[in-house]
Design an enzyme around this catalytic site. Structure first.
Site, mmCIF file in Angstrom:
data_model
loop_
_atom_site.group_PDB
_atom_site.id
_atom_site.type_symbol
_atom_site.label_atom_id
_atom_site.label_comp_id
_atom_site.label_asym_id
_atom_site.label_seq_id
_atom_site.Cartn_x
_atom_site.Cartn_y
_atom_site.Cartn_z
ATOM 1 C CB THR A 43 -0.941 0.013 1.226
ATOM 2 O OG1 THR A 43 -0.159 -0.190 2.405
ATOM 3 C CG2 THR A 43 -1.972 -1.102 1.128
ATOM 4 C CG HIS A 48 6.671 1.649 7.827
ATOM 5 N ND1 HIS A 48 6.472 1.053 9.051
ATOM 6 C CD2 HIS A 48 5.473 1.620 7.186
ATOM 7 C CE1 HIS A 48 5.207 0.674 9.156
ATOM 8 N NE2 HIS A 48 4.576 1.000 8.050
ATOM 9 C CG HIS A 51 6.496 -3.230 7.174
ATOM 10 N ND1 HIS A 51 6.461 -2.001 6.556
ATOM 11 C CD2 HIS A 51 5.227 -3.689 7.176
ATOM 12 C CE1 HIS A 51 5.223 -1.730 6.171
ATOM 13 N NE2 HIS A 51 4.455 -2.726 6.537
ATOM 14 C CE LYS A 85 -4.189 0.522 9.136
ATOM 15 N NZ LYS A 85 -3.755 -0.573 9.972
ATOM 16 N NE ARG A 89 -5.157 -0.752 5.499
ATOM 17 C CZ ARG A 89 -3.912 -0.465 5.815
ATOM 18 N NH1 ARG A 89 -3.272 0.465 5.156
ATOM 19 N NH2 ARG A 89 -3.295 -1.092 6.794
ATOM 20 C CD GLN A 179 -3.964 -11.812 6.965
ATOM 21 O OE1 GLN A 179 -4.236 -10.635 6.741
ATOM 22 N NE2 GLN A 179 -3.206 -12.182 7.979
ATOM 23 C CG ASP A 200 -1.831 -4.885 13.140
ATOM 24 O OD1 ASP A 200 -1.020 -5.825 12.988
ATOM 25 O OD2 ASP A 200 -1.841 -3.875 12.406
ATOM 26 C CE LYS A 235 1.246 0.831 13.323
ATOM 27 N NZ LYS A 235 0.343 0.599 12.189
ATOM 28 C CE LYS A 238 3.201 5.898 10.294
ATOM 29 N NZ LYS A 238 1.792 6.067 10.169
ATOM 30 C CB THR A 239 9.652 11.231 13.359
ATOM 31 O OG1 THR A 239 9.729 11.672 11.991
ATOM 32 C CG2 THR A 239 10.415 9.925 13.506
#
Length: 423
Positions: A43, A48, A51, A85, A89, A179, A200, A235, A238-239
């Site tokens: 996606t 990042h 993962h 979420k 999305r 899935q 998750d 999370k 993330k910055t």
């Protein structure tokens, strides 16, 4: 690390959030080599740091002779996983997903060994089977094994249903079945009997185990890794300036390295356990000696070096160390023109300027060190901005003496955020 204690090692390293039938899985690993898989939906054009843990767990299994399979969700990414979420999305077009699939596949090929004989890693795409599927057959042969009551009661779904402003579409609701079907097919085709994923993903993994048990009467297993968050609840990865990507073109190796250098001290030793392959005994020794001669900084540097080397390789790590040495140790007093060329080449954030810059505020916005002229102005008055390591207290107009060798200006916000202006 033997087959017998692999699960215990993963526990000791903080790499397990949930696991099913732990004792049975441990016995299976003791007597057999297994195939396991983890899925990644393309996606974005890059993975990042969020993962990393599933990839590290796959690698740990492969190091002991097990066969890791990476499943790219070329089909499932068209639907979107609703797990925890807040809203639906964004839908992506097939063309983007095809491009992102190629980029992510290339990234993953750097982490696992795809040419080591019997347990070579395998890269698959679930678009291969879903593009051929018949919706009526799928509902009859797969859908009948799933209870709506159970699916609605999953916490990730309940969270959305309880919000009347968002709710959940049937499209997203069906993701769980897709899935589960992936796990079922991989079990059939490649004898995969373990799925791993982030915490998750527990509901989706459980659905796959349920389907395999109902259709094939087999016991398979699930294992999830923790989802990491920072102390402010944001999370991990993330910055304030965005996500920390594994792609060097999206997050430079220097910025990647600095991300790890800026983590909270309390996380250093847990992260050494989780993200590196340094032995537990060595990490324990480091932790016991952390206050001797301020070794805690040394240990954080070890963490940053290990992970940067793992993701970007030795050459990029050496480049990062050169940048760090100049910015934090040497300063610019004795810097040469070739040094500055090297910094630019090594990946320090840089911008090329072909027109005259109005003032320092404009330069800070162009360099992405400020989001607006107002923010830039506040930073300048707060004494947070430097030009060539010299603090600037007023809205500065650039002069020729600001241009090192007539070509470069080092613009800095605080001690850790830099940009090289190339005139």
């Amino acid at each position: 690390m033997s087959h017998f204690n692999l699960i215990n090692t993963l526990y000791d390293r903080g790499l397990i959030s949930h696991i099913t039938h732990k004792d049975n899985l441990q016995k299976l690993l003791q007597s057999n080599f297994i195939s396991l898989y983890c899925g990644f939906d393309p996606t974005e054009e890059s993975l990042h740091v969020g993962h990393l843990l599933p990839l590290i767990v796959l690698k740990r299994f492969q190091m002991l002779g097990h066969k890791p399979i990476v499943l790219i969700g070329g089909a499932t990414s068209l639907i979107g996983d609703p797990s925890f979420k807040q809203k639906e999305r964004e839908f992506y077009c097939s063309k983007n997903i095809d491009i992102w699939t190629k980029k992510i596949s290339k990234q993953i090929s750097c982490f696992l060994d795809f040419n080591c004989g019997r347990n070579s890693a395998l890269l698959l795409n679930n678009n291969k089977w879903f593009k051929k599927i018949n919706i009526l057959s799928f509902l009859r042969e797969i859908g009948k094994y799933f209870s709506i009551n159970t699916m609605i009661n999953r916490s990730s779904v309940k969270q959305r249903i309880s919000r009347p402003d968002q709710g959940i579409s049937f499209t997203e609701f069906s993701y769980n079945l897709l899935q589960a079907y992936d796990f079922f097919l991989l079990n059939q085709m490649h004898e995969v009997n373990l799925q791993i994923g982030g915490a998750d993903q527990w509901g989706n993994i459980s659905a796959g185990m349920h389907l395999i048990n109902r259709k094939s009467k087999k016991e398979v297993y699930g294992l999830t890794v923790p989802l990491l968050t920072q102390s402010n609840g944001v999370k991990f990865g993330k910055t304030e300036s965005g996500t920390i990507w594994l792609d060097a073109n999206k997050t430079s190796p220097y910025k990647f390295y600095q991300f790890w250098m800026n983590i909270e001290d309390k996380n250093i030793y847990n992260f050494l356990k989780m993200f590196t392959f340094i032995s537990l005994s060595e990490i324990k020794k480091k932790e016991e000696q952390k206050y001797i001669d301020n070794k805690i900084i040394e240990d954080k540097t070890d963490l940053a070096k290990n992970i940067t080397r793992f993701i970007h390789g030795e050459e990029k790590l050496l480049a990062v160390e050169r940048i760090t040495e100049f910015l934090f140790l040497k300063g610019l007093q004795n810097i040469t023109e070739s040094d500055l060329q090297q910094l630019k080449q090594d990946g320090i954030p840089a911008i090329k300027v072909e027109k005259k810059i109005k003032d320092l505020q404009e330069a800070l916005v162009l360099a992405s060190l400020a989001t607006s002229r107002t923010q830039a102005k506040n930073m300048i008055f707060a004494n947070a901005i430097s030009i060539n390591t010299q603090k600037i207290k007023i809205n500065h107009l650039f002069k020729n003496q600001d241009k090192l060798f007539g070509k470069f200006t080092l613009l800095s916000r605080g001690k850790k955020n830099h940009c090289l202006i190339c005139w």
